[in-house]
Design an enzyme around this catalytic site. Structure first.
Site, PDB file in Angstrom:
ATOM      1  N   GLY A   1      49.195  39.432  36.172  1.00  0.00           N
ATOM      2  CA  GLY A   1      48.070  40.339  35.950  1.00  0.00           C
ATOM      3  C   GLY A   1      48.469  41.630  35.254  1.00  0.00           C
TER       4      GLY A   1
ATOM      5  N   SER B   1      50.445  35.760  32.123  1.00  0.00           N
ATOM      6  CA  SER B   1      50.893  34.742  33.072  1.00  0.00           C
ATOM      7  C   SER B   1      49.824  33.656  33.179  1.00  0.00           C
ATOM      8  CB  SER B   1      51.156  35.364  34.446  1.00  0.00           C
ATOM      9  OG  SER B   1      49.970  35.832  35.040  1.00  0.00           O
ATOM     10  N   SER B   2      48.570  34.024  32.941  1.00  0.00           N
ATOM     11  CA  SER B   2      47.486  33.033  33.071  1.00  0.00           C
ATOM     12  C   SER B   2      47.634  31.934  32.018  1.00  0.00           C
ATOM     13  CB  SER B   2      46.110  33.692  32.985  1.00  0.00           C
ATOM     14  OG  SER B   2      45.949  34.401  31.775  1.00  0.00           O
TER      15      SER B   2
ATOM     16  N   GLU C   1      40.221  28.393  31.135  1.00  0.00           N
ATOM     17  CA  GLU C   1      40.102  29.790  31.593  1.00  0.00           C
ATOM     18  C   GLU C   1      38.665  30.278  31.425  1.00  0.00           C
ATOM     19  OE1 GLU C   1      43.378  32.310  30.811  1.00  0.00           O
ATOM     20  OE2 GLU C   1      42.270  34.141  31.202  1.00  0.00           O
TER      21      GLU C   1
ATOM     22  N   ASP D   1      46.378  34.015  23.590  1.00  0.00           N
ATOM     23  CA  ASP D   1      47.412  33.917  24.626  1.00  0.00           C
ATOM     24  C   ASP D   1      47.968  32.500  24.700  1.00  0.00           C
ATOM     25  OD1 ASP D   1      46.679  36.486  25.078  1.00  0.00           O
ATOM     26  OD2 ASP D   1      45.712  36.129  27.016  1.00  0.00           O
TER      27      ASP D   1
HETATM   28  P1  ADP Z   1      47.855  38.076  32.980  1.00  0.00           P
HETATM   29  O1  ADP Z   1      47.489  36.835  32.244  1.00  0.00           O
HETATM   30  O2  ADP Z   1      47.928  39.263  32.080  1.00  0.00           O
HETATM   31  O3  ADP Z   1      49.090  37.950  33.806  1.00  0.00           O
HETATM   32  P2  ADP Z   1      45.394  37.470  34.326  1.00  0.00           P
HETATM   33  O4  ADP Z   1      44.544  38.244  35.253  1.00  0.00           O
HETATM   34  O5  ADP Z   1      44.776  36.926  33.082  1.00  0.00           O
HETATM   35  O6  ADP Z   1      46.659  38.389  33.973  1.00  0.00           O
HETATM   36  O7  ADP Z   1      46.037  36.232  35.068  1.00  0.00           O
HETATM   37  C1  ADP Z   1      46.671  36.395  36.317  1.00  0.00           C
HETATM   38  C2  ADP Z   1      46.237  35.294  37.265  1.00  0.00           C
HETATM   39  O8  ADP Z   1      46.879  34.057  36.911  1.00  0.00           O
HETATM   40  C3  ADP Z   1      46.647  35.561  38.692  1.00  0.00           C
HETATM   41  O9  ADP Z   1      45.698  36.369  39.366  1.00  0.00           O
HETATM   42  C4  ADP Z   1      46.716  34.140  39.268  1.00  0.00           C
HETATM   43  O10 ADP Z   1      45.416  33.685  39.618  1.00  0.00           O
HETATM   44  C5  ADP Z   1      47.200  33.319  38.090  1.00  0.00           C
HETATM   45  N1  ADP Z   1      48.679  33.174  38.145  1.00  0.00           N
HETATM   46  C6  ADP Z   1      49.586  33.664  37.273  1.00  0.00           C
HETATM   47  N2  ADP Z   1      50.859  33.326  37.638  1.00  0.00           N
HETATM   48  C7  ADP Z   1      50.747  32.598  38.780  1.00  0.00           C
HETATM   49  C8  ADP Z   1      51.696  31.948  39.662  1.00  0.00           C
HETATM   50  N3  ADP Z   1      53.005  31.997  39.447  1.00  0.00           N
HETATM   51  N4  ADP Z   1      51.194  31.321  40.733  1.00  0.00           N
HETATM   52  C9  ADP Z   1      49.862  31.250  40.951  1.00  0.00           C
HETATM   53  N5  ADP Z   1      48.938  31.831  40.183  1.00  0.00           N
HETATM   54  C10 ADP Z   1      49.354  32.499  39.101  1.00  0.00           C
HETATM   55 MG    MG Z   2      45.591  36.449  31.251  1.00  0.00          MG
END
Ligand code: ADP
Ligand code: MG
Length: 383
Positions: free
Chosen positions: A112, A117-118, A150, A162
């Site tokens: 986040g 990470s998403s 997504e 992304d």
């Molecule tokens: P970003 O993509 O910038 O990291 P986002 O809010 O778009 O932020 O995505 C983050 C979300 O992705 C987290 O809240 C979670 O739901 C999911 N996520 C990311 N990495 C993991 C992980 N290792 N395990 C479980 N869920 C994850």
């Molecule tokens: Mg994201």
């Protein structure tokens, strides 16, 4: 699922996060972006479990397990599960070859914070299942279905950047991507004496999804007004500054500002790509500052913590450029910094930031790296 130490994966997938040098919020407006996959990633261990329908997914970061019955997929109230469920649904829509599997996820990406990470999660999962069951989906399909997941299961009106960067990244390369045609060029990044430094504010003002979608709607509203005069226009990509000026009086000032920012940002990205090709990092960095200014005052998605970090860097000649990155209202800045100053700068800015906000930041270097990839494990390694 087997106990962890008995987990003998058939495939290991590495799915990287991404940075975006410039092109903030242009992707869902069909514009230009300049991202790269990075050397921080989510690792997935996969194996078939012999069932037709049952999938077991563990997130080590959250210490949570999800059991999915492929015959009964529906959105969940638990945030992270929707990324998994959304991807599975998209895969089932495209193939009848998916069967039960076990998967363990462990991530070294901050979650986040704007490093996507998403997308790493979606693309790594889709990529791994594609390999495991030989679904024969292309890289482009993996990026697109991950984006669709997504949008549909998580509810973010995100663009394709992304996922595209996470899948198509290459070592030491930046992608100059046209989000309308999906054509891209790989531009070598010669950092020589410079480094890419990510600074995480460690704040998330929790407005991201709602504001993200609001900005997307405001841009659409602008397009609607422009269409009354230019009916062939379908996104801000087809709009020039002079077209926008012609219809300015018919739109809300705030909608005008959002559109103006996007049009100017598209121009900046194209310039930045040229500077990168000519190895002119100084002018490239200057555009990052201009981008931040636009995101702060015109697109209005910055916050005090991000502005503080960018303003702090402006006084340092050894920082060529800095801007907020990602959805906004928190997360990270991206900085281009002379390599000999990295360590002292991290100390200095950490102290200043803590004095100001009473929050500790995180800072780390990243490098443009290879996109989602896998290793097949041999029998010997499995045993
Ligand atoms: P970003 O993509 O910038 O990291 P986002 O809010 O778009 O932020 O995505 C983050 C979300 O992705 C987290 O809240 C979670 O739901 C999911 N996520 C990311 N990495 C993991 C992980 N290792 N395990 C479980 N869920 C994850
Ligand atoms: Mg994201």
């Amino acid at each position: 699922m087997n106990k962890e130490n008995n987990f003998n994966p058939e495939i290991i997938v590495d799915s990287p996060g991404r940075i975006n040098f410039i092109g903030g919020h242009t992707d869902y407006n069909n514009g230009f972006v300049l991202p790269a996959a990075i050397d921080k990633k989510i690792k997935f261990e996969f194996k078939k479990n012999g069932t037709t329908n049952i999938c077991n997914v563990q997130s080590k970061n959250y210490n949570k397990f999800l059991v999915v019955d492929l015959a009964k997929i529906k959105p969940s109230t638990e945030g992270w599960e929707n990324y998994i469920l959304g991807v599975l649904q998209q895969l089932l829509d495209r193939s009848d070859r998916v069967r039960g599997f076990d998967c363990i996820i462990s991530s070294e990406l901050p979650i986040g914070s704007g490093l996507s990470s998403s997308a790493a999660l979606e693309c790594g999962l889709a990529y791994g299942i594609n390999q495991l069951f030989d679904l024969r989906l292309s890289k482009l399909e993996i990026a697109q279905l991950s984006r669709d997941a997504e949008q549909e299961y998580v509810g973010t009106k995100c663009g394709i950047m992304d996922q595209y960067a996470s899948v198509f990244g290459e070592e030491n390369m930046v992608l100059f991507l046209d989000c309308l045609s999906l054509e891209y060029q790989l531009i070598p990044m010669q950092l020589t004496d410079y480094r890419v430094l990510i600074i995480n504010t460690n704040v998330e003002h929790n407005l991201s999804t709602s504001h993200y979608n609001k900005r997307s709607e405001e841009c659409e509203e602008g397009v609607e007004v422009i269409r009354e005069k230019y009916n062939s226009v379908s996104s801000l990509r087809g709009v020039t500054l002079s077209m926008l000026e012609e219809v300015k009086e018919f739109m809300l000032p705030i909608v005008y500002q959002r559109c103006l920012y996007i049009i100017q940002e598209n121009e900046r990205v194209q310039k930045a790509a040229e500077y990168l090709k000519n190895n002119n990092l100084k002018s490239f960095g200057e555009l990052l500052y201009q981008c931040h200014k636009g995101l702060r005052y015109q697109y209005e998605i910055s916050c005090n913590e991000l502005d503080f970090l960018v303003d702090f860097s402006k006084e340092k000649d050894f920082v060529l450029g800095s801007r907020m990155m990602g959805g906004g209202f928190g997360g990270c800045t991206i900085n281009i910094i002379q390599k000999d100053f990295v360590e002292t700068y991290i100390k200095e800015i950490s102290q200043a930031y803590e004095d100001e906000f009473n929050i500790k930041l995180d800072a780390f270097q990243v490098a443009p790296s290879k996109g989602t990839n896998h290793q097949l494990l041999t029998i010997q390694e499995n045993r």
